[in-house]
Enzyme design. Structure first.
Site, short mmCIF file in Angstrom:
data_model
loop_
_atom_site.label_atom_id
_atom_site.label_comp_id
_atom_site.label_asym_id
_atom_site.label_seq_id
_atom_site.Cartn_x
_atom_site.Cartn_y
_atom_site.Cartn_z
N THR A 3 26.10 -8.99 82.11
CA THR A 3 26.87 -8.48 80.98
C THR A 3 26.66 -6.98 80.86
OG1 THR A 3 25.03 -8.80 79.44
CG2 THR A 3 26.55 -10.66 79.74
N LYS A 26 16.81 -20.06 70.26
CA LYS A 26 17.00 -20.88 71.47
C LYS A 26 16.39 -22.28 71.31
CE LYS A 26 19.25 -17.62 73.48
NZ LYS A 26 20.73 -17.69 73.43
N TYR A 80 14.29 -14.63 68.45
CA TYR A 80 15.01 -15.08 69.64
C TYR A 80 14.54 -16.48 70.04
CZ TYR A 80 16.83 -15.11 74.44
OH TYR A 80 17.48 -15.44 75.60
N ASP A 94 34.11 -13.98 61.45
CA ASP A 94 32.70 -13.67 61.27
C ASP A 94 31.99 -15.01 61.06
OD1 ASP A 94 30.17 -13.03 60.39
OD2 ASP A 94 30.83 -11.52 58.95
#
Length: 288
Positions: free
Chosen positions: A201, A168, A164, A69
């Site tokens: 994916t 990035k 998000y 983890d």
């Protein structure tokens, strides 16, 4: 017999991490595959660290699954201790682990979405820093190594909200700053960030199937999850890698540079062409 290259790919139960790990395996690497999924059902999407490790071995490498983890520093420290005890070095670290939730693509403003989306700042930015911090001393001592961050164009334009985008943009800047320190230390270790394209994916394919009107256009731009792994291998073996140290690069453009194509001989498009965006250019000023 040539020694295998030793790689760690974080967050490799499925998706980009799994593809990168398998691609590196196809080049003969020993790949430590990390993630939390040990059995089907541990995650809503299919894939486990053991399945990925087996796929790495089938591809021609040596896959080793380690349950980790990346939100727990103690587990991450144990991972690096294990790799260094077994192998004596780390050649490639791919920072891919991130807390990605389906709610990222929900309609609404950031305050109307679950607060847990902020987890991407912990398991995404912070986790990548910790893994790199643990890998860097050994790499610097051996004057050899590559640290990669898997990124995307959302670093430079709005995409699915501030959590998000912060992830990035944060890892792109982290690659730049780590490179400054590697250069200052006089070592040839390199750090860089790679903008991956839309990946085939399970998660994205499900999104396209659920809303083809919104996401259908991605079918013509999609990259296989393995594509970035082949780009990473080419970068690692590039004698001119030092010139790219600290850069954020677009994977599709690096593929052209190295003469790589994706499945079926496709040349995935660059964000520079499809989105009219490019990575930020950082200023050379250094303040210590």
């Amino acid at each position: 017999m040539t020694e295998r290259t030793i790689a760690i790919v974080t967050g490799a139960s499925r998706g980009a991490g799994r593809g990168i790990a398998i691609a590196l395996g196809s080049h003969g690497c020993t790949v430590y595959v990390t993630g939390r999924s040990e059995r089907q059902g541990d995650h809503a999407l299919p894939g486990t660290i053991y399945e990925t490790a087996e796929a790495v071995t089938r591809a021609g490498g040596k896959g080793i699954a380690v349950r980790c983890d990346h939100g727990d520093d103690t587990q991450v420290e144990a991972l690096f201790d294990q790799v260094l005890a077994n192998e004596g070095r780390i050649d490639i670290l791919v920072n891919n682990a991130a807390a990605v939730y389906d709610e990222l693509s929900m309609p609404g403003q950031f305050w109307e979405k679950p607060r847990k989306l902020a987890d991407m700042i912990d398991v995404g930015i912070r986790s990548s820093y910790v893994a790199s911090w643990l890998a860097a001393p050994g790499m610097a001592a051996k004057d050899h190594g590559l640290i990669v961050f898997t990124s995307a164009s959302g670093a430079a334009h709005y995409a699915m909200g501030p959590a998000y985008g912060a992830h990035k943009a944060g890892i792109d800047k982290m690659a730049f700053d780590m490179a400054v320190d590697f250069k200052a230390a006089g070592t040839r270790v390199a750090a860089l960030s790679i903008w991956m394209g839309a990946l085939a994916t399970d998660r994205l394919l499900a999104m396209i199937a659920a809303d083809p009107e919104k996401y259908g256009y991605l079918r013509g731009q999609i990259e296989t999850p393995e594509f970035t792994g082949h780009v990473i291998w080419a970068l690692y073996n590039d004698p001119e890698l030092a010139a790219l140290n600290g850069e954020t690069v677009i994977g599709a453009e690096m593929a052209v540079r190295y003469g790589l194509t994706d499945e079926g001989g496709r040349q995935p498009p660059s964000y520079r062409d499809t989105h009219k965006v490019a990575p930020h250019r950082h200023h050379p000023l250094i303040i210590r």
